[in-house]
Design a protein around this motif. Structure first.
Motif, PDB file in Angstrom:
ATOM      1  N   ARG A   1       0.827  -1.209   0.000  1.00  0.00           N
ATOM      2  CA  ARG A   1       0.000   0.000   0.000  1.00  0.00           C
ATOM      3  C   ARG A   1       0.861   1.259   0.000  1.00  0.00           C
ATOM      4  NH1 ARG A   1      -2.719  -0.772   4.498  1.00  0.00           N
ATOM      5  NH2 ARG A   1      -4.457  -1.868   3.518  1.00  0.00           N
ATOM      6  N   SER A   2       1.984   1.222   0.700  1.00  0.00           N
ATOM      7  CA  SER A   2       2.849   2.401   0.767  1.00  0.00           C
ATOM      8  C   SER A   2       3.473   2.736  -0.585  1.00  0.00           C
ATOM      9  CB  SER A   2       3.957   2.181   1.808  1.00  0.00           C
ATOM     10  OG  SER A   2       4.877   1.195   1.373  1.00  0.00           O
ATOM     11  N   GLY A   3       3.551   1.730  -1.464  1.00  0.00           N
ATOM     12  CA  GLY A   3       4.124   1.965  -2.790  1.00  0.00           C
ATOM     13  C   GLY A   3       3.192   2.686  -3.730  1.00  0.00           C
ATOM     14  N   GLY A   4       1.884   2.597  -3.460  1.00  0.00           N
ATOM     15  CA  GLY A   4       0.911   3.283  -4.313  1.00  0.00           C
ATOM     16  C   GLY A   4       0.882   2.730  -5.728  1.00  0.00           C
ATOM     17  N   THR A   5       0.582   3.584  -6.671  1.00  0.00           N
ATOM     18  CA  THR A   5       0.417   3.162  -8.065  1.00  0.00           C
ATOM     19  C   THR A   5       1.749   2.943  -8.770  1.00  0.00           C
ATOM     20  OG1 THR A   5      -1.663   4.398  -8.209  1.00  0.00           O
ATOM     21  CG2 THR A   5      -0.617   3.744 -10.286  1.00  0.00           C
ATOM     22  N   VAL A   6       2.670   3.860  -8.603  1.00  0.00           N
ATOM     23  CA  VAL A   6       3.933   3.775  -9.344  1.00  0.00           C
ATOM     24  C   VAL A   6       5.104   3.349  -8.471  1.00  0.00           C
ATOM     25  CG1 VAL A   6       3.199   5.481 -11.040  1.00  0.00           C
ATOM     26  CG2 VAL A   6       4.396   6.237  -8.972  1.00  0.00           C
ATOM     27  N   GLY A   7       4.904   3.230  -7.154  1.00  0.00           N
ATOM     28  CA  GLY A   7       5.976   2.784  -6.271  1.00  0.00           C
ATOM     29  C   GLY A   7       6.902   3.904  -5.839  1.00  0.00           C
ATOM     30  N   LYS A   8       7.748   3.603  -4.873  1.00  0.00           N
ATOM     31  CA  LYS A   8       8.701   4.586  -4.354  1.00  0.00           C
ATOM     32  C   LYS A   8       9.976   4.641  -5.181  1.00  0.00           C
ATOM     33  CE  LYS A   8       7.090   3.883   0.401  1.00  0.00           C
ATOM     34  NZ  LYS A   8       7.456   3.398   1.762  1.00  0.00           N
ATOM     35  N   GLY A   9      10.179   3.627  -6.023  1.00  0.00           N
ATOM     36  CA  GLY A   9      11.395   3.561  -6.812  1.00  0.00           C
ATOM     37  C   GLY A   9      12.320   2.483  -6.299  1.00  0.00           C
ATOM     38  N   MET A  10      13.196   2.006  -7.169  1.00  0.00           N
ATOM     39  CA  MET A  10      14.142   0.966  -6.801  1.00  0.00           C
ATOM     40  C   MET A  10      15.038   1.432  -5.654  1.00  0.00           C
ATOM     41  SD  MET A  10      13.490  -1.640  -8.704  1.00  0.00           S
ATOM     42  CE  MET A  10      14.982  -2.602  -8.439  1.00  0.00           C
ATOM     43  N   VAL A  11      15.308   0.536  -4.740  1.00  0.00           N
ATOM     44  CA  VAL A  11      16.185   0.758  -3.589  1.00  0.00           C
ATOM     45  C   VAL A  11      15.642   1.853  -2.659  1.00  0.00           C
ATOM     46  CG1 VAL A  11      18.614   0.844  -2.897  1.00  0.00           C
ATOM     47  CG2 VAL A  11      18.051   0.320  -5.237  1.00  0.00           C
ATOM     48  N   LEU A  12      14.340   2.101  -2.712  1.00  0.00           N
ATOM     49  CA  LEU A  12      13.722   3.091  -1.835  1.00  0.00           C
ATOM     50  C   LEU A  12      12.618   2.428  -1.002  1.00  0.00           C
ATOM     51  CD1 LEU A  12      13.391   6.126  -4.289  1.00  0.00           C
ATOM     52  CD2 LEU A  12      15.146   5.746  -2.542  1.00  0.00           C
ATOM     53  N   GLY A  13      12.399   2.956   0.174  1.00  0.00           N
ATOM     54  CA  GLY A  13      11.375   2.419   1.063  1.00  0.00           C
ATOM     55  C   GLY A  13      11.943   1.438   2.065  1.00  0.00           C
ATOM     56  N   GLU A  14      11.387   1.469   3.270  1.00  0.00           N
ATOM     57  CA  GLU A  14      11.880   0.608   4.341  1.00  0.00           C
ATOM     58  C   GLU A  14      10.829  -0.365   4.863  1.00  0.00           C
ATOM     59  OE1 GLU A  14      13.428   3.034   7.429  1.00  0.00           O
ATOM     60  OE2 GLU A  14      14.640   4.278   6.085  1.00  0.00           O
ATOM     61  N   GLU A  15       9.596  -0.241   4.425  1.00  0.00           N
ATOM     62  CA  GLU A  15       8.523  -1.087   4.945  1.00  0.00           C
ATOM     63  C   GLU A  15       8.811  -2.569   4.716  1.00  0.00           C
ATOM     64  OE1 GLU A  15       5.948  -0.204   6.680  1.00  0.00           O
ATOM     65  OE2 GLU A  15       6.221   1.969   6.538  1.00  0.00           O
ATOM     66  N   LYS A  16       9.424  -2.890   3.588  1.00  0.00           N
ATOM     67  CA  LYS A  16       9.676  -4.297   3.249  1.00  0.00           C
ATOM     68  C   LYS A  16      10.638  -4.968   4.219  1.00  0.00           C
ATOM     69  CE  LYS A  16      12.899  -2.516  -0.197  1.00  0.00           C
ATOM     70  NZ  LYS A  16      12.202  -1.210  -0.304  1.00  0.00           N
ATOM     71  N   LEU A  17      11.462  -4.166   4.902  1.00  0.00           N
ATOM     72  CA  LEU A  17      12.436  -4.727   5.835  1.00  0.00           C
ATOM     73  C   LEU A  17      11.771  -5.363   7.054  1.00  0.00           C
ATOM     74  CD1 LEU A  17      15.161  -1.917   5.851  1.00  0.00           C
ATOM     75  CD2 LEU A  17      15.163  -4.062   4.562  1.00  0.00           C
ATOM     76  N   PHE A  18      10.527  -4.992   7.313  1.00  0.00           N
ATOM     77  CA  PHE A  18       9.820  -5.489   8.493  1.00  0.00           C
ATOM     78  C   PHE A  18       8.870  -6.637   8.162  1.00  0.00           C
ATOM     79  CE2 PHE A  18      10.736  -0.958   9.034  1.00  0.00           C
ATOM     80  CZ  PHE A  18      11.539  -1.016  10.162  1.00  0.00           C
ATOM     81  N   VAL A  19       8.896  -7.095   6.896  1.00  0.00           N
ATOM     82  CA  VAL A  19       8.051  -8.223   6.484  1.00  0.00           C
ATOM     83  C   VAL A  19       8.836  -9.522   6.653  1.00  0.00           C
ATOM     84  CG1 VAL A  19       6.680  -9.243   4.632  1.00  0.00           C
ATOM     85  CG2 VAL A  19       6.877  -6.743   4.808  1.00  0.00           C
ATOM     86  N   PRO A  20       8.369 -10.461   7.475  1.00  0.00           N
ATOM     87  CA  PRO A  20       9.083 -11.740   7.638  1.00  0.00           C
ATOM     88  C   PRO A  20       9.160 -12.510   6.317  1.00  0.00           C
ATOM     89  CG  PRO A  20       7.458 -11.421   9.391  1.00  0.00           C
ATOM     90  CD  PRO A  20       7.194 -10.365   8.358  1.00  0.00           C
ATOM     91  N   VAL A  21      10.240 -13.253   6.127  1.00  0.00           N
ATOM     92  CA  VAL A  21      10.516 -14.062   4.924  1.00  0.00           C
ATOM     93  C   VAL A  21      10.127 -13.319   3.641  1.00  0.00           C
ATOM     94  CG1 VAL A  21      10.448 -16.314   6.060  1.00  0.00           C
ATOM     95  CG2 VAL A  21       8.316 -15.347   5.229  1.00  0.00           C
ATOM     96  N   VAL A  22      10.482 -12.043   3.567  1.00  0.00           N
ATOM     97  CA  VAL A  22      10.071 -11.220   2.440  1.00  0.00           C
ATOM     98  C   VAL A  22      10.766 -11.630   1.151  1.00  0.00           C
ATOM     99  CG1 VAL A  22      11.836  -9.444   2.775  1.00  0.00           C
ATOM    100  CG2 VAL A  22       9.641  -8.817   1.739  1.00  0.00           C
ATOM    101  N   THR A  23      11.945 -12.235   1.225  1.00  0.00           N
ATOM    102  CA  THR A  23      12.656 -12.614   0.000  1.00  0.00           C
ATOM    103  C   THR A  23      12.082 -13.869  -0.659  1.00  0.00           C
ATOM    104  OG1 THR A  23      14.271 -13.864   1.296  1.00  0.00           O
ATOM    105  CG2 THR A  23      14.814 -11.573   0.760  1.00  0.00           C
ATOM    106  N   SER A  24      11.252 -14.614   0.057  1.00  0.00           N
ATOM    107  CA  SER A  24      10.705 -15.839  -0.522  1.00  0.00           C
ATOM    108  C   SER A  24       9.182 -15.777  -0.615  1.00  0.00           C
ATOM    109  CB  SER A  24      11.143 -17.065   0.289  1.00  0.00           C
ATOM    110  OG  SER A  24      10.806 -16.906   1.659  1.00  0.00           O
ATOM    111  N   ASP A  25       8.493 -16.050   0.489  1.00  0.00           N
ATOM    112  CA  ASP A  25       7.027 -16.139   0.451  1.00  0.00           C
ATOM    113  C   ASP A  25       6.351 -14.802   0.159  1.00  0.00           C
ATOM    114  OD1 ASP A  25       7.766 -18.624   1.253  1.00  0.00           O
ATOM    115  OD2 ASP A  25       6.857 -18.541   3.239  1.00  0.00           O
TER     116      ASP A  25
END
Length: 363
Positions: free
Chosen positions: A234-258
């Motif tokens: 949701r924080s990325g919106g329609t076009v996203g924050k851009g590559m290598v931007l944003g920190e929300e994904k760091l708090f998602v467990p097993v974000v690199t796989s599932d």
């Protein structure tokens, strides 16, 4: 869509996975530098191994894979691997899914998925005149693959069990097994599952944490993993924050796989997610179009159809989990997620499909 579009979509998805993992690692290293193994270097090594196996199977005559010695050998090897992984020590959750090979870990059930489709294709080739019969067309092939299903369930890996079960059911249906057999058996299995849940017998089948996830899902609760993933998207919106931007994904467990879609959603927005989903649609559609243009060889059509069904189900489950439609399971996104066993099995599958296409064009 044709073979070129098939190759195109595979490349797009592999590149999307590589970009997502690279971006995640760069952000992670910037926020909190890690001294452990590099995710992207590890992924590149696994991708290299997977591509080597892809090339090997691409230039291995698929008719040799349908020979009786290979089928029997693969059957014995599959059971042996699933039994060995049960004997090995389990992890913190007392699950027996992985074999530690030093620098790598290996999940036998991923390769068993591909072998099961191969086995069903071989069986259909040998029994094509009897596929509408109850025993030879439905019960017998189901009984023959049931050891795989049972051993995977015992690990326990319920998500892989359910995926493989549905893949077997739908593949048999595509192979002209009567729909009433498939629908009746599926209904009985569903009723049995509900009955065991109501009677409290699931403790004998699933682990406590799996039951907690299921009960929480049935009560309408949303897990913390899903909430964090949805918030990242949701924080990325329609076009996203851009590559290598944003920190929300760091708090998602097993974000690199599932939950790798959380990375894509935050950085590339809904547009990026749309590209990923359209690529999977194009991939499955291309496989279906290839089947429709191939020579009427039952084994070839059954394998490609089963492989397309497997990919479609994995994508549906992964997207369903991330969006909260399904309970949390350990199903990766094919070609995109970080996971060597899944990537290896998928590329082997594409190698076999590729050889079938090459041999068809030569004939």
């Amino acid at each position: 869509m044709n073979e070129r579009s098939l190759v195109f979509f595979v490349i797009v998805l592999l590149c999307a996975g590589f970009m997502a993992l690279s971006s995640f690692e760069m952000v992670q290293d910037y926020i909190k530098p890690a001294s452990g193994r590099s995710v992207i270097l590890n992924h590149l090594m696994k991708l290299t191994v997977a591509l080597v196996f892809f090339v090997v199977f691409l230039y291995t005559d698929h008719r040799m894979l349908f020979s009786r010695p290979v089928i029997v050998g693969g059957y014995v090897l599959s059971i042996a691997l699933l039994v060995v992984v049960l004997i090995l020590p389990g992890g913190e959750t007392r699950t027996h899914r992985w074999m530690n090979l030093g620098y790598f870990s290996f999940q036998p059930s991923e390769l068993v998925k591909i072998y099961t489709i191969l086995f069903l294709a071989w069986y259909v080739e040998k029994n094509q005149l009897f596929m509408k019969r109850l025993f030879r067309g439905f019960l017998k092939p189901l009984l023959l693959v049931s050891p795989f299903l049972f051993l995977i369930l015992v690990e326990p890996d319920f998500s892989t069990f359910a995926l493989l079960f549905l893949t077997v059911m739908l593949t048999l249906y595509v192979a002209e097994t009567r729909g009433v057999y498939v629908l009746t058996f599926f209904s009985i299995a569903l009723i049995f599952f509900v009955y065991t849940y109501r009677m409290g017998m699931l403790n004998n089948i699933l682990r406590s944490y799996q039951i907690e996830r299921l009960v929480s899902y049935l009560k309408g609760n949303v897990s913390e993993q899903v909430m964090r993933a949805v918030e990242a998207i949701r924080s990325g919106g329609t076009v996203g924050k851009g590559m290598v931007l944003g920190e929300e994904k760091l708090f998602v467990p097993v974000v690199t796989s599932d939950f790798i879609l959380a990375i894509v959603g935050e950085e590339l927005g809904y547009i990026g997610l749309g590209v990923i989903l359209f690529s999977f649609y194009g991939l499955v559609h291309s496989l279906v179009k290839v089947v429709s243009r191939m020579q009427p060889i039952p084994s070839v059509k059954t394998f490609i159809s089963g492989f397309a069904i497997l990919i479609m189900l994995q994508v549906m489950v992964n997207v369903g989990v991330v969006s909260g439609i399904f309970p949390v399971t350990g199903v990766t996104l094919p070609l995109v997620s970080y996971g060597g066993s899944s990537l290896l099995a998928t590329m082997i599958g594409f190698g076999i499909v590729g050889n079938m296409i090459l041999e068809s064009e030569r004939e």
